[in-house]
Scaffold this motif. Structure first.
Motif, PDB file in Angstrom:
ATOM      1  N   GLY A  24      -0.072  -9.485  15.425  1.00 24.91           N
ATOM      2  CA  GLY A  24       0.307  -8.947  14.114  1.00 24.91           C
ATOM      3  C   GLY A  24      -0.366  -7.611  13.841  1.00 24.91           C
ATOM      4  O   GLY A  24       0.243  -6.691  13.277  1.00 24.91           O
ATOM      5  N   LEU A  25      -1.637  -7.498  14.266  1.00 28.67           N
ATOM      6  CA  LEU A  25      -2.356  -6.243  14.062  1.00 28.67           C
ATOM      7  C   LEU A  25      -1.754  -5.127  14.905  1.00 28.67           C
ATOM      8  O   LEU A  25      -1.686  -3.965  14.462  1.00 28.67           O
ATOM      9  CB  LEU A  25      -3.838  -6.433  14.422  1.00 28.67           C
ATOM     10  CG  LEU A  25      -4.766  -5.246  14.154  1.00 28.67           C
ATOM     11  CD1 LEU A  25      -4.709  -4.836  12.679  1.00 28.67           C
ATOM     12  CD2 LEU A  25      -6.191  -5.588  14.564  1.00 28.67           C
ATOM     13  N   VAL A  26      -1.300  -5.446  16.118  1.00 26.46           N
ATOM     14  CA  VAL A  26      -0.641  -4.438  16.970  1.00 26.46           C
ATOM     15  C   VAL A  26       0.625  -3.923  16.302  1.00 26.46           C
ATOM     16  O   VAL A  26       0.886  -2.706  16.252  1.00 26.46           O
ATOM     17  CB  VAL A  26      -0.325  -5.042  18.360  1.00 26.46           C
ATOM     18  CG1 VAL A  26       0.607  -4.115  19.143  1.00 26.46           C
ATOM     19  CG2 VAL A  26      -1.599  -5.271  19.150  1.00 26.46           C
ATOM     20  N   VAL A  27       1.442  -4.844  15.779  1.00 25.47           N
ATOM     21  CA  VAL A  27       2.689  -4.444  15.123  1.00 25.47           C
ATOM     22  C   VAL A  27       2.398  -3.593  13.886  1.00 25.47           C
ATOM     23  O   VAL A  27       3.026  -2.548  13.652  1.00 25.47           O
ATOM     24  CB  VAL A  27       3.514  -5.689  14.749  1.00 25.47           C
ATOM     25  CG1 VAL A  27       4.736  -5.297  13.908  1.00 25.47           C
ATOM     26  CG2 VAL A  27       3.955  -6.437  16.004  1.00 25.47           C
ATOM     27  N   TRP A  28       1.431  -4.035  13.103  1.00 22.21           N
ATOM     28  CA  TRP A  28       1.102  -3.287  11.877  1.00 22.21           C
ATOM     29  C   TRP A  28       0.588  -1.889  12.226  1.00 22.21           C
ATOM     30  O   TRP A  28       0.966  -0.895  11.592  1.00 22.21           O
ATOM     31  CB  TRP A  28       0.037  -4.050  11.101  1.00 22.21           C
ATOM     32  CG  TRP A  28      -0.330  -3.395   9.801  1.00 22.21           C
ATOM     33  CD1 TRP A  28       0.259  -3.553   8.594  1.00 22.21           C
ATOM     34  CD2 TRP A  28      -1.393  -2.437   9.604  1.00 22.21           C
ATOM     35  NE1 TRP A  28      -0.349  -2.771   7.634  1.00 22.21           N
ATOM     36  CE2 TRP A  28      -1.377  -2.064   8.235  1.00 22.21           C
ATOM     37  CE3 TRP A  28      -2.354  -1.863  10.438  1.00 22.21           C
ATOM     38  CZ2 TRP A  28      -2.268  -1.166   7.693  1.00 22.21           C
ATOM     39  CZ3 TRP A  28      -3.236  -0.955   9.887  1.00 22.21           C
ATOM     40  CH2 TRP A  28      -3.210  -0.613   8.545  1.00 22.21           C
ATOM     41  N   ALA A  29      -0.281  -1.807  13.242  1.00 24.72           N
ATOM     42  CA  ALA A  29      -0.827  -0.502  13.637  1.00 24.72           C
ATOM     43  C   ALA A  29       0.255   0.405  14.181  1.00 24.72           C
ATOM     44  O   ALA A  29       0.241   1.621  13.940  1.00 24.72           O
ATOM     45  CB  ALA A  29      -1.935  -0.703  14.679  1.00 24.72           C
ATOM     46  N   ALA A  30       1.220  -0.162  14.930  1.00 26.24           N
ATOM     47  CA  ALA A  30       2.305   0.658  15.478  1.00 26.24           C
ATOM     48  C   ALA A  30       3.196   1.198  14.360  1.00 26.24           C
ATOM     49  O   ALA A  30       3.615   2.368  14.393  1.00 26.24           O
ATOM     50  CB  ALA A  30       3.122  -0.179  16.469  1.00 26.24           C
ATOM     51  N   LEU A  31       3.506   0.364  13.389  1.00 27.55           N
ATOM     52  CA  LEU A  31       4.355   0.800  12.291  1.00 27.55           C
ATOM     53  C   LEU A  31       3.674   1.857  11.429  1.00 27.55           C
ATOM     54  O   LEU A  31       4.330   2.768  10.897  1.00 27.55           O
ATOM     55  CB  LEU A  31       4.760  -0.400  11.414  1.00 27.55           C
ATOM     56  CG  LEU A  31       5.683  -1.427  12.090  1.00 27.55           C
ATOM     57  CD1 LEU A  31       5.915  -2.617  11.153  1.00 27.55           C
ATOM     58  CD2 LEU A  31       7.018  -0.780  12.469  1.00 27.55           C
ATOM     59  N   ASN A  32       2.347   1.743  11.273  1.00 29.42           N
ATOM     60  CA  ASN A  32       1.613   2.677  10.435  1.00 29.42           C
ATOM     61  C   ASN A  32       0.947   3.794  11.239  1.00 29.42           C
ATOM     62  O   ASN A  32       0.238   4.623  10.662  1.00 29.42           O
ATOM     63  CB  ASN A  32       0.547   1.919   9.631  1.00 29.42           C
ATOM     64  CG  ASN A  32       1.139   1.008   8.583  1.00 29.42           C
ATOM     65  OD1 ASN A  32       1.436   1.429   7.456  1.00 29.42           O
ATOM     66  ND2 ASN A  32       1.341  -0.254   8.956  1.00 29.42           N
ATOM     67  N   ARG A  33       1.142   3.803  12.535  1.00 28.42           N
ATOM     68  CA  ARG A  33       0.577   4.823  13.429  1.00 28.42           C
ATOM     69  C   ARG A  33      -0.928   4.960  13.228  1.00 28.42           C
ATOM     70  O   ARG A  33      -1.480   6.063  13.141  1.00 28.42           O
ATOM     71  CB  ARG A  33       1.279   6.161  13.209  1.00 28.42           C
ATOM     72  CG  ARG A  33       2.761   6.111  13.557  1.00 28.42           C
ATOM     73  CD  ARG A  33       3.425   7.456  13.388  1.00 28.42           C
ATOM     74  NE  ARG A  33       4.838   7.393  13.748  1.00 28.42           N
ATOM     75  CZ  ARG A  33       5.670   8.426  13.707  1.00 28.42           C
ATOM     76  NH1 ARG A  33       5.202   9.619  13.300  1.00 28.42           N
ATOM     77  NH2 ARG A  33       6.935   8.283  14.045  1.00 28.42           N
ATOM     78  N   ASP A  34      -1.575   3.802  13.171  1.00 28.75           N
ATOM     79  CA  ASP A  34      -3.028   3.764  12.986  1.00 28.75           C
ATOM     80  C   ASP A  34      -3.662   3.533  14.353  1.00 28.75           C
ATOM     81  O   ASP A  34      -3.665   2.418  14.877  1.00 28.75           O
ATOM     82  CB  ASP A  34      -3.385   2.632  12.009  1.00 28.75           C
ATOM     83  CG  ASP A  34      -4.860   2.653  11.627  1.00 28.75           C
ATOM     84  OD1 ASP A  34      -5.672   3.183  12.406  1.00 28.75           O
ATOM     85  OD2 ASP A  34      -5.191   2.099  10.554  1.00 28.75           O
ATOM     86  N   LYS A  35      -4.207   4.600  14.945  1.00 30.82           N
ATOM     87  CA  LYS A  35      -4.751   4.517  16.297  1.00 30.82           C
ATOM     88  C   LYS A  35      -5.980   3.609  16.365  1.00 30.82           C
ATOM     89  O   LYS A  35      -6.176   2.878  17.336  1.00 30.82           O
ATOM     90  CB  LYS A  35      -5.099   5.918  16.794  1.00 30.82           C
ATOM     91  CG  LYS A  35      -3.887   6.814  17.013  1.00 30.82           C
ATOM     92  CD  LYS A  35      -4.311   8.161  17.596  1.00 30.82           C
ATOM     93  CE  LYS A  35      -3.098   9.044  17.848  1.00 30.82           C
ATOM     94  NZ  LYS A  35      -3.478  10.357  18.426  1.00 30.82           N
ATOM     95  N   GLU A  36      -6.827   3.667  15.346  1.00 32.57           N
ATOM     96  CA  GLU A  36      -8.037   2.835  15.371  1.00 32.57           C
ATOM     97  C   GLU A  36      -7.694   1.350  15.325  1.00 32.57           C
ATOM     98  O   GLU A  36      -8.272   0.540  16.042  1.00 32.57           O
ATOM     99  CB  GLU A  36      -8.937   3.209  14.188  1.00 32.57           C
ATOM    100  CG  GLU A  36      -9.548   4.603  14.298  1.00 32.57           C
ATOM    101  CD  GLU A  36     -10.514   4.885  13.162  1.00 32.57           C
ATOM    102  OE1 GLU A  36     -10.690   3.979  12.307  1.00 32.57           O
ATOM    103  OE2 GLU A  36     -11.091   5.989  13.142  1.00 32.57           O
ATOM    104  N   SER A  37      -6.731   0.997  14.467  1.00 37.41           N
ATOM    105  CA  SER A  37      -6.309  -0.398  14.383  1.00 37.41           C
ATOM    106  C   SER A  37      -5.640  -0.834  15.683  1.00 37.41           C
ATOM    107  O   SER A  37      -5.827  -1.975  16.146  1.00 37.41           O
ATOM    108  CB  SER A  37      -5.353  -0.612  13.212  1.00 37.41           C
ATOM    109  OG  SER A  37      -5.997  -0.335  11.986  1.00 37.41           O
TER     110      SER A  37
END
Length: 240
Positions: A24-37
């Motif tokens: 879930g964190l991978v999907v959220w980070a990909a959608l929000n383009r959050d490299k740290e997450s």
């Protein structure tokens, strides 16, 4: 490593929570383009993946049919002969031999070694191990013929202390004689009991069962000798 059911359930819950949380964190980070997450999520999954394989092995790999059958074979072919030989045979220089092996059942015979007279009549017994239940059958000599129900039967008076000891360990005596043909036992006392949960997966339980069976066999052997000695007519002292 044998784990109880509740422990396996906890492992499954933790495994699902970590894996689903990481994905879930991978999907959220990909959608929000959050490299740290994204980096944190990948690190979490990198650590969780090998651990998850161990969890899967512990949870689902313990109860496979092939493994349980293999452990059953080891008990019947190795552990039981080893403990019976050490406890019942060696002190009296007796020989243990496996007569028959079919499925989850093994038949053994105890007899005196060549040139020894420690056991005048061989003792034959069978063990039928069915994962969580065991049947143990002790063949009776032809001269011992109990009639009717076996509970407190006068013909089995020499066996009563062994029967009482077996019942204290959780065995139950079948009310009637078991009948088996050929080399599989003939007329026999049949004892049965339910074994602990995960019996086949717990080394301590297997060792206790096989050692206790060794003492059980020794007790039956001694009872058989006493019964035969009592049944043997004494020579008359008259007419000498």
């Amino acid at each position: 490593m044998a784990l109880p059911l509740w422990a396996r359930g906890v492992l499954v819950i933790v495994f699902l929570a970590v894996m689903l949380g990481g994905l879930g964190l991978v999907v959220w980070a990909a959608l929000n383009r959050d490299k740290e997450s994204m980096t944190a999520a990948i690190s979490l999954l990198t650590v969780a993946l090998p651990v998850s394989l161990i969890v899967i092995g512990l949870v689902f790999g313990q109860r496979s049919e092939k493994r349980l059958a293999r452990i059953t074979n080891t008990i019947l072919d190795q552990l039981i002969p080893q403990e019976v030989q050490a406890i019942a045979c060696q002190p009296r220089k007796l020989q243990l031999k496996q007569l028959l092996r079919a499925g989850c059942r093994a038949t053994y015979i105890l007899k005196a070694e060549q040139g020894q007279s420690a056991l005048k009549n061989p003792l034959q017994f069978s063990v039928e191990l069915n994962v969580r239940k065991v049947n143990v059958m002790f063949s009776l000599p032809d001269t011992i013929r109990p009639a009717g129900t076996l509970d407190k039967n006068p013909a089995l008076s020499a066996y009563q202390h062994v029967i009482a000891g077996a019942q204290a360990e959780g065995y139950r005596l079948n009310s009637e004689l078991a009948e088996y043909g050929g080399e599989d036992g003939g007329r026999a006392l049949l004892f049965f009991r339910t074994l602990p949960d995960d019996f086949l997966l717990r080394p301590m339980e297997k060792l206790y069962f096989t050692q206790d069976l060794g003492f059980f066999v020794r007790g039956i052997m001694e009872a058989q000798e006493t019964a035969l000695l009592t049944a043997t007519p004494k020579p008359s002292s008259h007419g000498q």
